[in-house]
Design an enzyme around this catalytic site. Structure first.
Site, short mmCIF file in Angstrom:
data_model
loop_
_atom_site.label_atom_id
_atom_site.label_comp_id
_atom_site.label_asym_id
_atom_site.label_seq_id
_atom_site.Cartn_x
_atom_site.Cartn_y
_atom_site.Cartn_z
N HIS A 81 7.83 53.22 8.08
CA HIS A 81 9.10 52.67 8.31
C HIS A 81 9.08 51.29 7.87
CE1 HIS A 81 8.65 51.41 12.89
NE2 HIS A 81 8.09 50.36 11.93
N ASP A 102 15.48 42.62 11.51
CA ASP A 102 15.86 43.61 12.45
C ASP A 102 15.74 42.89 13.82
OD1 ASP A 102 13.17 43.51 12.38
OD2 ASP A 102 12.77 45.91 11.99
N GLU A 140 13.69 54.42 9.73
CA GLU A 140 12.81 55.58 9.93
C GLU A 140 12.91 56.71 8.95
OE1 GLU A 140 10.93 54.70 12.38
OE2 GLU A 140 11.77 54.28 14.32
N ASN A 158 4.72 55.66 10.62
CA ASN A 158 5.38 56.52 9.89
C ASN A 158 5.99 56.17 8.62
OD1 ASN A 158 7.43 54.88 10.93
ND2 ASN A 158 8.33 56.21 12.39
C1 F6R Z 1 9.56 44.22 12.27
C2 F6R Z 1 9.67 45.59 11.55
C3 F6R Z 1 8.79 46.53 11.64
C4 F6R Z 1 7.27 46.49 11.61
C5 F6R Z 1 6.19 47.66 11.55
C6 F6R Z 1 4.87 47.21 11.61
O1 F6R Z 1 10.36 43.20 12.06
O2 F6R Z 1 10.66 45.57 11.01
O3 F6R Z 1 8.84 47.50 10.56
O4 F6R Z 1 6.98 45.65 10.51
O5 F6R Z 1 6.68 48.32 12.66
O6 F6R Z 1 4.75 46.68 13.06
P1 F6R Z 1 3.20 46.09 13.26
O7 F6R Z 1 3.25 44.82 12.36
O8 F6R Z 1 3.22 45.55 14.79
O9 F6R Z 1 2.15 47.17 12.97
#
Ligand code: F6R
Length: 243
Positions: free
Chosen positions: A138, A67, A143, A136
């Site tokens: 995701h 992403d 989301e 959440n």
């Molecule tokens: C990042 C991504 C997100 C993160 C998720 C967890 O490329 O796609 O889904 O993996 O938000 O983020 P952290 O590791 O910072 O807790």
């Protein structure tokens, strides 16, 4: 789904890096799907060490990232393009022309997302996709919603995600409100999936996502339906599964 419990973040990172290294050794021209965020940073550090020690070779590896924020220039230090260069690509022998991150500066969302999805297909699909897990539920920026999004698309980030990511920006107003992300279908098409999760603040979502019902309200729960998923989870994040 295999869940590997580790003592802490460092052990999680070493184990995850070993799994990626094994993939790279077995298939030196692998297509790796990569993630940003705090969870994989330690894994990338371990991969850099292994590359510098001569144990893994990135020269034939191709990468596709999950992403990117929409509207953030690539040279902005909060863009995922910048993150990947800073945390991995600048430190290993990868051919940068084989590293792909959605381009958040292409204003035509449909075109950029369609092109990205086509690129992944042209590459023959993802051999191993690395994921973190959002609070959440995701994955990528998929989301919670009423249905699973299939392909790469543009999303409106939820307040909880904007809140979680504000730590990286000067103020909450600077956090982009939209992102381009691989869809759940894109992620599920990967041959293998590796999830890294750590910290007590993820314990509740780990239990929900990996032992609860499969629902688009918890996007990561779909991973229970994938034939080859490994979750490497530190003790803090694992603790509600044991409770
Ligand atoms: C990042 C991504 C997100 C993160 C998720 C967890 O490329 O796609 O889904 O993996 O938000 O983020 P952290 O590791 O910072 O807790």
């Amino acid at each position: 789904m295999k869940i590997i419990k580790t003592a802490n973040y460092d052990e999680m990172s070493r184990k995850a890096a070993n799994i990626i290294a094994a993939q790279m050794i077995l298939k030196p021209n692998s297509v790796l799907g990569l993630a940003t965020g705090s969870s994989p940073v330690g894994t990338y550090k371990e991969l850099i060490k292994k590359n510098q020690a001569g144990d893994i070779d990135f020269s034939d590896i191709t990468t596709v990232n999950l992403d990117e924020y929409r509207g953030l220039p690539r040279d902005n230090d909060q863009s995922y393009y910048y993150f990947m260069n800073d945390n991995l690509f600048n430190h290993v022998n990868i051919d940068k022309s084989r590293t792909h991150v959605p381009n958040g500066m292409v204003a035509d969302a449909e075109k950029e997302c369609g092109d990205y999805e086509a690129l992944i297909k042209e590459l023959g699909g993802v051999d191993l996709q690395l994921l973190g897990l959002g609070h959440n539920g995701h994955i990528g920026f998929n989301e919670p919603s009423a249905e699973f999004d299939k392909v790469t698309h543009c999303v409106d980030l939820q307040e909880s995600t904007i809140e979680a990511n504000k730590r990286f920006f000067a103020s909450i107003d600077d956090v982009p409100r939209q992102a381009y992300t691989m869809g759940i279908g894109t992620i599920m098409a990967a041959k293998k999936i590796l999830v890294v999760v750590s910290g007590a603040d993820k314990a509740e979502i780990v239990k929900k996502a990996f032992t609860g019902p499969v629902t688009p309200n918890v996007p990561a729960s779909i991973l229970q339906m994938h034939p080859d998923v490994t979750v490497v989870c530190d003790a803090e994040a694992y603790k509600m599964i044991e409770a």
